[in-house]
Design an enzyme around this catalytic site. Structure first.
Site, short mmCIF file in Angstrom:
data_model
loop_
_atom_site.label_atom_id
_atom_site.label_comp_id
_atom_site.label_asym_id
_atom_site.label_seq_id
_atom_site.Cartn_x
_atom_site.Cartn_y
_atom_site.Cartn_z
N GLN A 1 41.50 23.75 7.47
CA GLN A 1 42.06 25.35 7.09
C GLN A 1 41.28 26.65 8.42
O GLN A 1 42.26 27.45 8.39
CB GLN A 1 40.91 25.92 6.00
CG GLN A 1 40.88 24.96 5.27
CD GLN A 1 40.16 24.65 3.83
OE1 GLN A 1 39.25 24.72 3.19
NE2 GLN A 1 40.27 26.52 2.42
N GLY B 1 33.28 27.12 0.66
CA GLY B 1 33.16 25.69 1.17
C GLY B 1 34.25 26.09 2.56
O GLY B 1 35.43 27.42 1.98
N HIS C 1 36.72 19.00 -3.10
CA HIS C 1 37.70 19.90 -2.80
C HIS C 1 37.85 19.76 -1.01
O HIS C 1 38.83 19.68 -0.80
CB HIS C 1 37.16 21.50 -3.47
CG HIS C 1 38.44 22.07 -2.82
ND1 HIS C 1 38.79 23.27 -4.38
CD2 HIS C 1 38.99 23.02 -1.90
CE1 HIS C 1 39.65 23.94 -3.14
NE2 HIS C 1 39.78 24.04 -1.65
N GLU C 2 36.73 19.84 -0.33
CA GLU C 2 37.34 20.33 0.74
C GLU C 2 37.20 18.87 1.73
O GLU C 2 37.72 18.80 2.55
CB GLU C 2 35.80 20.92 1.13
CG GLU C 2 35.17 21.18 1.39
CD GLU C 2 35.81 23.41 0.95
OE1 GLU C 2 36.82 23.00 2.23
OE2 GLU C 2 36.06 24.21 0.10
N CYS D 1 40.74 28.19 -4.02
CA CYS D 1 40.95 27.77 -2.25
C CYS D 1 41.56 29.19 -1.26
O CYS D 1 42.15 30.10 -2.00
CB CYS D 1 42.27 26.63 -2.64
SG CYS D 1 41.78 25.85 -0.54
N LEU D 2 40.69 29.63 -0.17
CA LEU D 2 41.13 30.31 0.44
C LEU D 2 42.23 30.08 1.51
O LEU D 2 42.28 31.07 2.16
CB LEU D 2 39.92 30.03 1.74
CG LEU D 2 38.53 30.50 1.38
CD1 LEU D 2 36.96 29.94 2.37
CD2 LEU D 2 38.22 32.05 0.42
N HIS E 1 40.89 19.25 1.32
CA HIS E 1 41.60 19.14 2.32
C HIS E 1 41.43 18.23 4.23
O HIS E 1 42.79 18.39 4.30
CB HIS E 1 40.96 20.29 3.22
CG HIS E 1 40.90 21.27 2.25
ND1 HIS E 1 42.01 22.38 2.10
CD2 HIS E 1 39.89 22.43 1.17
CE1 HIS E 1 42.28 23.56 1.78
NE2 HIS E 1 41.34 23.11 0.87
#
Length: 168
Positions: free
Chosen positions: A51, A46, A136-137, A94-95, A140
Site C-alpha cells: 500500500q 492496518g 485483510h492485510e 481500506c486506506l 494486500h
C-alpha cells in the site's frame, strides 16, 4: 520518519503479489516505523507494505490504539496456518479505497506465523477484529483488495460510488 504516501486503487501495484523478505534488517525496521507512523496518521488500524509501494510481504497493525494504548504489531512474511470454519460478515474499510466500505465474509479465527523485528518466528491465534484485520492485510500481500472479496454486483455499486463524476 516521514509519513508515506498510501497508494489508491486502481493503482496496478495493489493487485500484485509481493515477495518474501526472508529476514529483518535495520532497513526493514525503519520501513516498519514509517508504516506505523503512516497508519496512525491516516488514521487506520492496518497497513501493508504494497500500500506504500513496497512490494514486500510485511504489514503493520494496531487494533487498540484508537480506544486505548497503542499495541503495534509488525508481521514479516506472515503465513496463515489454520482458519476456523466459523465465519462472520462485516464492514471493511481500506486506506487504499478511501470512502468505500464493503461487507466481507471472513473466518473468525486464524493461526498465523510470522517473523518479528527481533528476527524470531512468532505464532498467534487471532480472533475477532484482530483476525479480520490480519486477513485483510495478508490479502494486500497477495494482491487482493476488498473489492475482490465481494460479488460482481456489489463491486459495481462500490466502484460507481468511488468514481463520482467531477471528483477525479
Amino acid at each position: 520518519m516521514a509519513v508515506m504516501t498510501i497508494l489508491k486503487w486502481p493503482d496496478p501495484r495493489l493487485s500484485v503479489a509481493s515477495a518474501p523478505l526472508g529476514r529483518t534488517s535495520p532497513v526493514v525496521a525503519e520501513l516498519a516505523d514509517a508504516m506505523l507512523e503512516t497508519m496512525y496518521a491516516a488514521p487506520g488500524r492496518g497497513l501493508a507494505a504494497p500500500q506504500v509501494g513496497v512490494m514486500a510481504r510485511m504489514f503493520v497493525m494496531d487494533m487498540g490504539w484508537k480506544d486505548g494504548p497503542a499495541d503495534p504489531w509488525v508481521m514479516i512474511d506472515p503465513v496463515v496456518e489454520w482458519v476456523s470454519d466459523g465465519t462472520a460478515a462485516g464492514p471493511e474499510a481500506c486506506l487504499s479505497l478511501p470512502g468505500i466500505e464493503a461487507e466481507v465474509t471472513r473466518p473468525t479465527e486464524l493461526d498465523v506465523r510470522w517473523i518479528g523485528l527481533d528476527g524470531e518466528t512468532h505464532r498467534a491465534r487471532l480472533e475477532g477484529f484482530e483476525a479480520i484485520c490480519a486477513q485483510h492485510e495478508i490479502d494486500h500481500l497477495n494482491g487482493i483488495l476488498t473489492l475482490d472479496r465481494v460479488s460482481q454486483a456489489a463491486r459495481l455499486d462500490l466502484v460507481s460510488a468511488y468514481f463520482v463524476p467531477g471528483t477525479e
